[in-house]
Design an enzyme around this catalytic site. Structure first.
Site, PDB file in Angstrom:
ATOM      1  N   GLU A 195      27.121  95.785  22.092  1.00  0.00           N
ATOM      2  CA  GLU A 195      27.022  94.711  22.959  1.00  0.00           C
ATOM      3  C   GLU A 195      26.298  93.620  22.139  1.00  0.00           C
ATOM      4  O   GLU A 195      25.125  93.989  21.471  1.00  0.00           O
ATOM      5  CB  GLU A 195      26.228  94.827  24.252  1.00  0.00           C
ATOM      6  N   ASP A 223      57.189  73.046   7.666  1.00  0.00           N
ATOM      7  CA  ASP A 223      58.153  73.350   8.914  1.00  0.00           C
ATOM      8  C   ASP A 223      58.241  71.828   9.473  1.00  0.00           C
ATOM      9  O   ASP A 223      57.070  71.000   9.475  1.00  0.00           O
ATOM     10  CB  ASP A 223      57.899  74.491   9.829  1.00  0.00           C
ATOM     11  N   LYS A 253      62.424  75.491   8.357  1.00  0.00           N
ATOM     12  CA  LYS A 253      62.064  76.973   8.344  1.00  0.00           C
ATOM     13  C   LYS A 253      62.766  77.504   9.863  1.00  0.00           C
ATOM     14  O   LYS A 253      62.412  76.661  10.789  1.00  0.00           O
ATOM     15  CB  LYS A 253      60.461  76.973   8.465  1.00  0.00           C
ATOM     16  N   ASP A 282      47.472  81.593   6.766  1.00  0.00           N
ATOM     17  CA  ASP A 282      46.694  82.946   7.404  1.00  0.00           C
ATOM     18  C   ASP A 282      47.353  84.017   6.328  1.00  0.00           C
ATOM     19  O   ASP A 282      46.525  84.179   5.391  1.00  0.00           O
ATOM     20  CB  ASP A 282      47.328  83.041   8.798  1.00  0.00           C
TER      21      ASP A 282
HETATM   22  C1  R5P Z   1      52.782  77.566  11.915  1.00  0.00           C
HETATM   23  O1  R5P Z   1      53.204  76.870  12.497  1.00  0.00           O
HETATM   24  C2  R5P Z   1      51.210  77.241  11.158  1.00  0.00           C
HETATM   25  O2  R5P Z   1      51.139  75.873  11.171  1.00  0.00           O
HETATM   26  C3  R5P Z   1      51.443  78.016   9.759  1.00  0.00           C
HETATM   27  O3  R5P Z   1      52.306  77.452   8.922  1.00  0.00           O
HETATM   28  C4  R5P Z   1      51.393  79.521   9.946  1.00  0.00           C
HETATM   29  O4  R5P Z   1      51.023  80.043  11.141  1.00  0.00           O
HETATM   30  C5  R5P Z   1      50.706  80.107   8.727  1.00  0.00           C
HETATM   31  O5  R5P Z   1      50.715  81.474   8.769  1.00  0.00           O
HETATM   32  P1  R5P Z   1      50.985  82.304   7.427  1.00  0.00           P
HETATM   33  O6  R5P Z   1      50.112  81.932   6.492  1.00  0.00           O
HETATM   34  O7  R5P Z   1      50.726  83.716   8.088  1.00  0.00           O
HETATM   35  O8  R5P Z   1      52.407  82.081   7.263  1.00  0.00           O
END
Ligand code: R5P
Length: 315
Positions: A40, A171, A194, A225
């Site tokens: 916690e 995208d 995409k 990410d």
């Molecule tokens: C998607 O719509 C976001 O703008 C990013 O392009 C995406 O989420 C990035 O995630 P990753 O690096 O895992 O592809």
């Protein structure tokens, strides 16, 4: 007018909070924030915040759920300590990609988090490059939405000539964001067409709309990410004859094998901001360059405090 301006931070991104405090010319409020052995969290604010205009600097980056709960309990502690106004500075807003019910029986977590922050007692949110602008509407309190585009644009103009640059959105969803950067750099725009497969982590690139042959491309996105999206598009850009490929993303989440995959990708440099702190491994990656948004946050905080327009930050 609020009399006392106070800055406070949890553990999410102390280096950023310290830099903001330096720019703002005021020290961070002293707090104890730790976990008991039962997992916690506990917080104790050691300075008087009665009647103060307090800015809590706490991005909800990794470890996301810990940093989120710490933010909530800091807000609660401030409320009970009679702070007059509680402003949450959340440079990276986690769960932002969970912003719609696009499959049966899924949550809209970005909205849930907005409710939690509001119910905890926040009066305002200051954030940077939300995944979708309309997340502002998930809050019934004011949201000041800042952009890293001016920071990136200033930097790119200072390091490279702009004549053969094309800004590429990975995208169609990010096209407005990329167009805004292209406009500032006075260069052209291309868009990755995409198509996502069923799994959130897997994307399928089909085409690049726009002319990239012989140009240096700056792939521009809000979040990197796993790196999957950008790396796929970077490979398509190579196939389409792009000369050099850079990437710029406000939030460097860089989860899983992102850094290893980035090293092996055609992306020459990845420019990110410091909304999220970098681990030592990521700091050592020669491809990653971090730009600071601390001064922008400090200016925003001071302007909000004296109730002045923050529009100057968008110019
Ligand atoms: C998607 O719509 C976001 O703008 C990013 O392009 C995406 O989420 C990035 O995630 P990753 O690096 O895992 O592809």
């Amino acid at each position: 007018m609020f009399s006392k301006l106070k800055l406070i931070t949890g553990n999410a991104n102390r280096p950023l909070a310290e830099e903001v405090a330096r720019h703002a010319g005021i020290p961070l409020v002293d707090i104890d924030l730790f976990k008991f052995s039962n997992d916690e969290s506990f917080v104790k604010i050691n300075d008087n915040v009665r009647g103060a205009d307090v800015f809590v600097i706490q991005p909800t980056c990794y470890p996301v759920n810990d940093n989120l709960i710490d933010l909530l309990i800091i807000i609660d502690a401030l409320k009970r300590a009679s702070a007059q106004r509680i402003n949450c500075v959340i440079p990276y807003y986690a769960y932002a990609r969970s912003d719609k019910k696009d499959q049966p029986r899924v949550p809209i977590t970005a909205k849930l988090i907005a409710d939690l922050i509001t119910v905890a007692g926040a009066h305002r949110v200051i954030t940077v490059d939300l995944h979708a602008d309309q997340i502002q509407g998930f809050f019934n309190i004011p949201v000041d939405h800042l952009y890293a585009i001016p920071t990136f644009a200033r930097y790119f103009k200072s390091i490279m000539p702009m004549d053969d640059i094309v800004v590429v959105s990975p995208d169609s969803g990010g096209a407005n964001r990329a167009r805004a950067l292209a406009k500032r750099l006075n260069c052209t725009l291309a868009i990755g067409d995409k198509r996502r497969s069923g799994n959130e982590d897997k994307t399928e690139l089909l085409n690049i709309i726009g002319d990239v042959k012989g140009k240096s491309a700056i792939l521009f996105d809000d979040i990197i990410d796993t790196g999957g999206s950008l790396i796929k598009v970077s490979k398509a850009l190579v196939e389409k004859g792009a000369k050099k490929i850079y990437a710029a993303c406000t939030h460097g989440v860089l989860s899983g094998n992102a850094v290893v995959n980035l090293e092996a990708s055609p992306i020459e440099k990845l420019f990110i901001t410091n909304t999220i702190p970098l681990s030592e491994e990521k700091k050592n990656c020669q491809k990653i360059i971090q730009l600071s948004i601390a001064e922008m946050l400090a200016i925003a905080i001071k302007k909000v405090h004296i109730e002045e327009s923050i529009s100057i930050l968008f110019r």
